[in-house]
Design an enzyme around this catalytic site. Structure first.
Site, PDB file in Angstrom:
ATOM      1  N   LYS A  32      -8.126 -36.728 -87.611  1.00 46.31           N
ATOM      2  CA  LYS A  32      -8.191 -35.768 -88.745  1.00 46.31           C
ATOM      3  C   LYS A  32      -8.203 -36.517 -89.876  1.00 46.31           C
ATOM      4  O   LYS A  32      -7.644 -37.805 -90.105  1.00 46.31           O
ATOM      5  CB  LYS A  32      -6.379 -35.065 -88.730  1.00 46.31           C
ATOM      6  CG  LYS A  32      -6.420 -33.984 -89.902  1.00 46.31           C
ATOM      7  CD  LYS A  32      -5.096 -33.146 -89.581  1.00 46.31           C
ATOM      8  CE  LYS A  32      -4.928 -32.021 -90.529  1.00 46.31           C
ATOM      9  NZ  LYS A  32      -3.715 -31.253 -89.998  1.00 46.31           N
TER      10      LYS A  32
ATOM     11  N   ASP B  52      20.224  -5.269 -94.372  1.00 50.15           N
ATOM     12  CA  ASP B  52      19.737  -6.275 -94.035  1.00 50.15           C
ATOM     13  C   ASP B  52      20.056  -6.635 -92.461  1.00 50.15           C
ATOM     14  O   ASP B  52      19.313  -6.880 -91.812  1.00 50.15           O
ATOM     15  CB  ASP B  52      20.433  -7.270 -94.852  1.00 50.15           C
ATOM     16  CG  ASP B  52      19.829  -7.537 -96.366  1.00 50.15           C
ATOM     17  OD1 ASP B  52      18.524  -7.169 -96.407  1.00 50.15           O
ATOM     18  OD2 ASP B  52      20.612  -7.704 -97.222  1.00 50.15           O
TER      19      ASP B  52
ATOM     20  N   GLY C 138      26.419  -2.159 -91.460  1.00 49.33           N
ATOM     21  CA  GLY C 138      26.052  -0.678 -91.953  1.00 49.33           C
ATOM     22  C   GLY C 138      24.884  -0.861 -92.941  1.00 49.33           C
ATOM     23  O   GLY C 138      24.216   0.192 -93.244  1.00 49.33           O
ATOM     24  N   GLY C 139      24.550  -2.016 -93.697  1.00 50.03           N
ATOM     25  CA  GLY C 139      23.580  -2.135 -94.447  1.00 50.03           C
ATOM     26  C   GLY C 139      22.185  -2.454 -93.973  1.00 50.03           C
ATOM     27  O   GLY C 139      22.088  -2.699 -92.770  1.00 50.03           O
TER      28      GLY C 139
ATOM     29  N   GLU D  32      -4.539 -27.437 -82.692  1.00 50.73           N
ATOM     30  CA  GLU D  32      -4.330 -28.737 -82.999  1.00 50.73           C
ATOM     31  C   GLU D  32      -2.892 -29.265 -82.503  1.00 50.73           C
ATOM     32  O   GLU D  32      -2.117 -28.500 -82.319  1.00 50.73           O
ATOM     33  CB  GLU D  32      -3.982 -28.497 -84.553  1.00 50.73           C
ATOM     34  CG  GLU D  32      -3.794 -29.972 -85.309  1.00 50.73           C
ATOM     35  CD  GLU D  32      -3.674 -29.943 -86.917  1.00 50.73           C
ATOM     36  OE1 GLU D  32      -3.450 -28.651 -87.267  1.00 50.73           O
ATOM     37  OE2 GLU D  32      -3.384 -30.973 -87.575  1.00 50.73           O
TER      38      GLU D  32
ATOM     39  N   SER E 214      -2.217 -23.753 -88.397  1.00 47.74           N
ATOM     40  CA  SER E 214      -2.219 -23.164 -89.689  1.00 47.74           C
ATOM     41  C   SER E 214      -0.943 -22.142 -89.868  1.00 47.74           C
ATOM     42  O   SER E 214      -1.101 -20.952 -89.055  1.00 47.74           O
ATOM     43  CB  SER E 214      -3.503 -22.580 -90.016  1.00 47.74           C
ATOM     44  OG  SER E 214      -3.266 -21.879 -91.262  1.00 47.74           O
TER      45      SER E 214
ATOM     46  N   LYS F 178      -2.518 -14.594 -95.597  1.00 41.16           N
ATOM     47  CA  LYS F 178      -3.439 -15.882 -95.501  1.00 41.16           C
ATOM     48  C   LYS F 178      -4.643 -15.571 -94.722  1.00 41.16           C
ATOM     49  O   LYS F 178      -5.768 -16.478 -94.738  1.00 41.16           O
ATOM     50  CB  LYS F 178      -2.467 -16.980 -94.615  1.00 41.16           C
ATOM     51  CG  LYS F 178      -3.126 -18.482 -94.856  1.00 41.16           C
ATOM     52  CD  LYS F 178      -2.124 -19.400 -94.179  1.00 41.16           C
ATOM     53  CE  LYS F 178      -2.405 -20.873 -94.379  1.00 41.16           C
ATOM     54  NZ  LYS F 178      -1.320 -21.769 -93.596  1.00 41.16           N
TER      55      LYS F 178
ATOM     56  N   LYS G 234      23.518 -24.085-102.065  1.00 39.41           N
ATOM     57  CA  LYS G 234      23.885 -23.148-101.124  1.00 39.41           C
ATOM     58  C   LYS G 234      22.641 -23.076-100.039  1.00 39.41           C
ATOM     59  O   LYS G 234      23.112 -22.786 -98.972  1.00 39.41           O
ATOM     60  CB  LYS G 234      24.162 -21.692-101.557  1.00 39.41           C
ATOM     61  CG  LYS G 234      25.521 -21.611-102.137  1.00 39.41           C
ATOM     62  CD  LYS G 234      25.524 -20.100-102.524  1.00 39.41           C
ATOM     63  CE  LYS G 234      26.659 -19.831-103.218  1.00 39.41           C
ATOM     64  NZ  LYS G 234      27.169 -18.239-103.700  1.00 39.41           N
TER      65      LYS G 234
ATOM     66  N   CYS H 255      -8.208 -28.724 -88.433  1.00 42.91           N
ATOM     67  CA  CYS H 255      -7.506 -28.143 -89.359  1.00 42.91           C
ATOM     68  C   CYS H 255      -7.754 -28.204 -90.765  1.00 42.91           C
ATOM     69  O   CYS H 255      -8.919 -27.626 -91.494  1.00 42.91           O
ATOM     70  CB  CYS H 255      -5.985 -28.288 -89.153  1.00 42.91           C
ATOM     71  SG  CYS H 255      -5.040 -27.093 -89.829  1.00 42.91           S
TER      72      CYS H 255
ATOM     73  N   LEU I 191      27.433  -6.602 -88.035  1.00 44.98           N
ATOM     74  CA  LEU I 191      26.481  -5.297 -88.485  1.00 44.98           C
ATOM     75  C   LEU I 191      27.558  -4.749 -89.576  1.00 44.98           C
ATOM     76  O   LEU I 191      28.501  -4.173 -89.280  1.00 44.98           O
ATOM     77  CB  LEU I 191      26.375  -4.373 -87.414  1.00 44.98           C
ATOM     78  CG  LEU I 191      25.441  -4.768 -85.972  1.00 44.98           C
ATOM     79  CD1 LEU I 191      25.428  -3.734 -85.186  1.00 44.98           C
ATOM     80  CD2 LEU I 191      24.359  -5.232 -86.545  1.00 44.98           C
TER      81      LEU I 191
ATOM     82  N   THR J 276      22.236 -12.908 -91.855  1.00 48.17           N
ATOM     83  CA  THR J 276      21.413 -11.567 -92.040  1.00 48.17           C
ATOM     84  C   THR J 276      20.864 -11.443 -93.255  1.00 48.17           C
ATOM     85  O   THR J 276      20.257 -10.593 -93.979  1.00 48.17           O
ATOM     86  CB  THR J 276      22.057 -10.420 -91.854  1.00 48.17           C
ATOM     87  OG1 THR J 276      23.234 -10.278 -92.463  1.00 48.17           O
ATOM     88  CG2 THR J 276      22.495 -10.334 -90.224  1.00 48.17           C
TER      89      THR J 276
END
Lengths: 572, 572
Positions: B116, B325, B322-323, B44, B179, B185, B541, B152, B320, B420
């Protein structure tokens, strides 16, 4: 002729605050009742606030809205106002889906209900995402007069519910609205309402909300128009206001029900006894229209003030550069919140001119806001030295040290940070992300630079007329704009002249015009190329920018949804 | 039986890049032609990219799309591929408005066009804002076979165009799609496509795009399904791929035109001569489905990689800690861009544990990314000392000095900054605005914390299976999470256990459930109160957070549009 005393309650509801809004409605219904009104009309979705956005899809919220409506009907009756028909719009939910609904509360009960038919899905509106359209119309009989209802967008579209009411027969139409402010929109509303009154063959009572909600502000501008198009009364913009008015109505409208133009028309009798004619009719004259700069100033003031208050803040902090943008933001904040709740911070760097500080100090002394100086030299030195930053990276660090300083003061003292950027800067990306773009709210986000100057001059003149000190230093208005991030820097080094730039932006951003149209408008090809590329490339910055009050036809944000990843370049 | 060789071209288009996308289509049509295909189907809006958002409303862009389509038809013919029918979807504009359109290019011309019909306006989609629905269906006769088209959403809704094609008579239906990927899905798509093939009474060729576009990623998962629901072939997810396949078609469909269920059906003859049957049919077998973690990992990798490349960046920089995420983000970036294009920065403060540095260094040595240490102690000291910051204000300054450091390196060296944060943090607002929230892209923005751990373990196991070094240090996976903004701080001090938290969030955010439903699900009232208040208060936020790849049913952003100013509190 039969008469009816109507009240237009132009109030300021808060999104999600069902209890608070119910109390607001109860108190204004009481004022209307005390003034002898038989009918009081509130704005669209006054019980839930507007726009509720995806809260409309939350079943628990819709259920709470329905309960709050029934409770409110009982409360009005218990307070002795059950015989005033209160037109209250709310969020409903039935087996088909969520509804933008309006009800008539009378005698302690919800007596009539219908749903908005035309659901706007353009500009800032997403109503086809949120609501299912209504196909029924409830006409209430009040003191022998037939009163129909239509919600907001239903009067902005030809035909539909208004034509159906006209065909079915009504003596009066009332319309709850939540129509966001836009520059010049009030000039469009009156002829529109007049056309619809004519279509319905009855006076139209248009009631719009006032107040700020995130990036929208509602201006009120409620009115009553006769079926011949005469403006019978009009309420002042941007303030809560109750207008009570006696209407002379011919009466005798047809009371037929059934199908009219695809709408199922139902008749609901509240009371059939006609009122004895009044001796002297209460017919308040229309409020004086505001000048354009005053209208915009009030929009910005209410938008800012309501964001602060409705989010539980009492004070704001902003950087004062000595320039025009921060000066106008500070003056707006002082008007909206009082000088005692505004904290200005001058944050000079080694590149700051002496006037940047003196103009900021002058602004502070003119307005009486709290003022402090925090030099950023030491902060900048650590980053630049440790990371070895040069050029643009060094310029941006200065703006970011200022942003961090404001956020530090915000976290320490609980002030909301204001970002002071204008629409022109935001359009061309002439700002530092996480620097001057830092803030919880951006009061002049939708104000083009040339209009910022105009507003400053107008605000100073207003002060002069009132015998007050003009808040904005003349030097902040007259000096050439500069970001002062390197020696001798001027905006004019990087950007076209603001008069010209704002004209290109008006065509490209608000007008959504392409390259050929811009050429035809007489702009130079290099200018078009330069401006359009700047605008296109800054989309990612705009996505992370704080909200600010929409005042133009097309504000950045919900009004203009463009991809960040976007290789399309006009004129290629 | 009559036969036809079809090609499914599962390609990666770029929004707005009409020239580039036209070249992409030309090159894949050539590949299809070289393989002997008579029909090639593209996704599409392949010519414009998808979603174009409000670019659909810009007349100059729609005009350019139409021109590009005609030029492409001529180009395909000039290259000798005019006898391959190319199904190319694009943006059209007629007197009614903009259209999400599909055309058949054949013999150098645009031979058939339709629009469409079903326009999705939920979730991430705003198509009723952008397009007008189509009511016509063009069925092309290709080698004596009747080929219909649906776009679609037209296959996601009961009835409509598919039923009309079934009633009119077709031998084959082709469907261009865009899509977006969502976890699970693909499990829904196959039975859906099968149902529609049955409704049409013909095989259905489903072609979906692949690639990242801002916060969306498309997974492909194209397929061919027989009218009896049999999966004939299926393409691999997340890669560009051409599948060529011979279909045995019964032929002999009715060739009637006129009105079918409200659709005006038109027949367009390209060529009536039936093909001689092939001796050996090309029937590629379906691609092996991916495991769930692998599917998600690839989605995140493509989403990140395409955002970086399509926006003209070649490298990224990230903190970085160290965690877990930042370790997962780094591993994703290395997979997407190569270790040589990933720059990790350890930014220890006085509160950082020794393992925060050693784990970050371990990650760097495992993956081979560029690594540097920038202690933030001196930066923090200036802000805290000069502004007198304490408590939360002091904690936030640390996160913001890290954000400023990354932005400084970004400005100096041209790397895109990665934020992150994970979905759980973003939900409850457990992040510092302008601090760890800084970035141009947030790769795991839509990944709940518990899934972050699962992905880390899966990625390490994959490395082990392949005989490679697992990229993520075991200690980053197993140690208790901490923001390390004050001595001994742990996430568990402020937040519920992540397993429990993610279950509440799944119900509240993805499920949009209210207080009573959450109580019924067995969560404690205090837990519900605490989590819901954190989520509701963090909306501001999220509005300023960078984009990141959607992988769940409901991602923050376009999927979940809630007011910031919002007094509604569940359970009040």
């Amino acid at each position: 002729m039969p008469q009816l005393r109507i009240a237009l309650a132009q109030v300021n509801a808060t999104v999600g605050d069902l209890d608070g809004n119910a109390s607001l409605i109860a108190s204004w219904t009481e004022r209307a009742a005390d003034a002898g009104a038989h009918l009081v009309v509130f704005p669209e979705m006054v019980l839930t606030g507007y726009p509720v956005e995806d809260l409309a899809l939350r079943k628990s919220f819709a259920a709470a809205s329905r309960s709050a409506l029934s409770a409110l009907a009982a409360r009005l009756d218990a307070a002795g106002h059950g015989s005033v028909a209160a037109v209250v719009s709310y969020l409903d939910l039935d087996e088909v889906g969520p509804r933008d609904a309006v009800a008539v509360l009378y005698g302690g009960r919800v007596t009539a209900t219908q749903f908005k038919h035309h659901l706007p899905n353009y500009g800032v509106f997403d109503e086809r995402r949120l609501f299912k359209p209504g196909q029924t119309l409830d006409i209430v009989r009040l003191h022998g007069l037939e009163v129909g209802m239509v919600i907001c967008e239903d009067i902005w579209q030809e035909g539909g519910p208004i034509a159906a009411l006209g065909a079915a027969g009504v003596d009066l139409v009332v319309s709850p609205n939540a129509s966001p402010y836009e520059r010049n929109k009030d000039d469009v509303r009156e002829p529109l309402v007049a056309r619809r009154a004519e279509e319905a063959g009855a006076p139209l009572v248009y009631v719009n909300m006032i107040g700020g909600q995130d990036d929208l502000v509602f201006d009120g501008d409620s009115m009553v128009v006769s079926p011949s198009g005469e403006l019978l009364t009009r309420l002042p913009q941007f303030v809560e206001h109750l207008t009570v008015m006696d209407l002379d109505l011919p009466g005798g409208a047809s009371t037929s029900s059934g199908d009219f133009g695809g709408f199922a028309v139902r008749r609901v009798t509240l009371t059939s006894d006609a009122l004895a004619p009044y001796e002297a009719l209460v017919t308040p004259s229309p409020a004086e229209p505001l000048s354009e700069p005053e209208e915009i100033w009030r929009a910005l003031k209410v938008g800012l003030g309501d964001y602060v208050r409705k989010n539980g803040f009492t004070s704001v902090v902003l950087g004062l550069s000595g320039g025009i943008d921060s000066a106008v933001c500070a003056a707006l904040a002082v008007d909206a919140l009082g000088a005692e709740n505004v904290h200005g911070v001058s944050m000079p760097s080694v590149y700051s001119s002496s006037h940047s500080r003196s103009d900021a100090a002058d602004l502070a002394s003119r307005t009486g806001l709290h003022y402090q100086v925090q030099a950023i030299e030491d902060m900048v030195a650590v980053f630049v030295g440790q990371l070895g930053l040069t050029g643009l990276a060094e310029e941006n660090v200065q703006a970011r040290c200022r942003g961090m300083t404001l956020m530090g003061l915000s976290n320490q003292y609980g002030h909301l940070v204001l970002a002071t950027g204008n629409k022109t800067e935001l359009a061309v990306g002439y700002s530092t992300i996480y620097g001057d773009a830092v803030g919880g709210f951006a009061p002049i986000k939708d104000v083009p630079k040339t209009l910022v100057w105009e507003l400053a001059r107008w605000r100073n003149e207003l002060a002069a007329v009132r015998g007050e000190t003009p808040p904005i230093p003349e030097n902040s208005i007259s000096k050439p704009p500069s970001a002062e991030l390197r020696p001798g820097q001027l905006d004019a080094d990087s950007l076209p002249d603001y008069d010209l730039l704002d004209r290109v932006l008006d065509d490209y951003v608000e007008g959504d015009r392409g390259y050929e149209d811009l050429m035809a408008a007489g702009f130079a090809p290099e200018l078009i190329d330069k401006v359009l590329r700047m605008v296109d490339r800054a989309e990612y910055k705009r996505r992370q920018y704080p909200p600010g009050t929409k005042i133009t036809f097309k504000a950045f944000g919900r009004d203009r949804r463009l991809p960040m990843t976007n290789a399309w370049r006009e004129g290629k």
